[in-house]
Design a protein around this motif. Sequence first.
Motif, PDB file in Angstrom:
ATOM      1  N   ASN A   1      17.132 -56.641 -98.838  1.00 58.29           N
ATOM      2  CA  ASN A   1      16.730 -55.294 -98.425  1.00 58.29           C
ATOM      3  C   ASN A   1      17.747 -54.685 -97.474  1.00 58.29           C
ATOM      4  O   ASN A   1      18.067 -53.496 -97.558  1.00 58.29           O
ATOM      5  N   ARG A   2      18.260 -55.491 -96.557  1.00 55.13           N
ATOM      6  CA  ARG A   2      19.268 -55.005 -95.613  1.00 55.13           C
ATOM      7  C   ARG A   2      20.540 -54.609 -96.355  1.00 55.13           C
ATOM      8  O   ARG A   2      21.171 -53.591 -96.024  1.00 55.13           O
TER       9      ARG A   2
ATOM     10  N   GLU B   1      29.851 -39.700 -98.882  1.00 58.00           N
ATOM     11  CA  GLU B   1      29.598 -38.323 -99.319  1.00 58.00           C
ATOM     12  C   GLU B   1      29.967 -37.333 -98.203  1.00 58.00           C
ATOM     13  O   GLU B   1      30.545 -36.288 -98.470  1.00 58.00           O
TER      14      GLU B   1
ATOM     15  N   GLU C   1      27.002 -45.067 -98.940  1.00 58.51           N
ATOM     16  CA  GLU C   1      27.083 -43.999 -99.937  1.00 58.51           C
ATOM     17  C   GLU C   1      26.937 -42.631 -99.261  1.00 58.51           C
ATOM     18  O   GLU C   1      27.701 -41.705 -99.537  1.00 58.51           O
ATOM     19  N   GLN C   2      25.982 -42.523 -98.348  1.00 57.44           N
ATOM     20  CA  GLN C   2      25.787 -41.269 -97.617  1.00 57.44           C
ATOM     21  C   GLN C   2      27.009 -40.948 -96.755  1.00 57.44           C
ATOM     22  O   GLN C   2      27.450 -39.794 -96.689  1.00 57.44           O
ATOM     23  N   TRP C   3      27.547 -41.939 -96.099  1.00 55.64           N
ATOM     24  CA  TRP C   3      28.714 -41.756 -95.235  1.00 55.64           C
ATOM     25  C   TRP C   3      29.915 -41.280 -96.047  1.00 55.64           C
ATOM     26  O   TRP C   3      30.623 -40.354 -95.655  1.00 55.64           O
TER      27      TRP C   3
ATOM     28  N   ASP D   1      20.733 -53.523 -99.417  1.00 54.87           N
ATOM     29  CA  ASP D   1      20.424 -52.249-100.073  1.00 54.87           C
ATOM     30  C   ASP D   1      20.497 -51.083 -99.087  1.00 54.87           C
ATOM     31  O   ASP D   1      21.032 -50.024 -99.412  1.00 54.87           O
ATOM     32  N   GLU D   2      19.950 -51.272 -97.891  1.00 50.10           N
ATOM     33  CA  GLU D   2      20.008 -50.232 -96.852  1.00 50.10           C
ATOM     34  C   GLU D   2      21.455 -49.893 -96.512  1.00 50.10           C
ATOM     35  O   GLU D   2      21.825 -48.722 -96.396  1.00 50.10           O
ATOM     36  N   LYS D   3      22.284 -50.920 -96.334  1.00 50.17           N
ATOM     37  CA  LYS D   3      23.683 -50.700 -95.975  1.00 50.17           C
ATOM     38  C   LYS D   3      24.440 -49.993 -97.095  1.00 50.17           C
ATOM     39  O   LYS D   3      25.271 -49.124 -96.835  1.00 50.17           O
ATOM     40  N   LEU D   4      24.170 -50.377 -98.338  1.00 57.52           N
ATOM     41  CA  LEU D   4      24.816 -49.706 -99.469  1.00 57.52           C
ATOM     42  C   LEU D   4      24.446 -48.229 -99.493  1.00 57.52           C
ATOM     43  O   LEU D   4      25.307 -47.368 -99.717  1.00 57.52           O
ATOM     44  N   ASN D   5      23.177 -47.927 -99.259  1.00 59.20           N
ATOM     45  CA  ASN D   5      22.726 -46.543 -99.217  1.00 59.20           C
ATOM     46  C   ASN D   5      23.392 -45.782 -98.068  1.00 59.20           C
ATOM     47  O   ASN D   5      23.854 -44.656 -98.238  1.00 59.20           O
ATOM     48  N   GLN D   6      23.470 -46.405 -96.904  1.00 60.55           N
ATOM     49  CA  GLN D   6      24.125 -45.766 -95.755  1.00 60.55           C
ATOM     50  C   GLN D   6      25.594 -45.490 -96.034  1.00 60.55           C
ATOM     51  O   GLN D   6      26.106 -44.419 -95.697  1.00 60.55           O
TER      52      GLN D   6
END
Length: 106
Positions: free
Chosen positions: A84-85, A98, A94-96, A87-92
């Motif tokens: 889960n962590r 962008e 990706e946002q960064w 996944d959270e880091k990958l999402n963060q």
Amino acid sequence: MSKIITAWHVDTNEMNLRRLGKTLEELSELSAVVSRIIIQGIDERDPSSRKVNRRRLEEEIADAFAQIELLCHHFSLNSDFIVNRVDEKLNQMEQWEELLKKENKP
């Protein structure tokens, strides 16, 4: 505000030290390859081994993954939390990235 001071209790368990030491060694080797790529480029050759940096990066990532997996098993770490962590880091990230793309648009 005062800091809480705690005593250190050095781990003397030989297997713990082996697992931790080997993991740190592999992460250090990965760090060295990443540094080499920053300096030299991913498709250049390492001067000592003559391996292409891309291949060395693949090897060191695999070695680090293996040691991390062994470390997780050895210490009975919570794999669901770790996944889960990640996944959270990958999402963060990706946002960064962008945000960076938007800043660098002409």
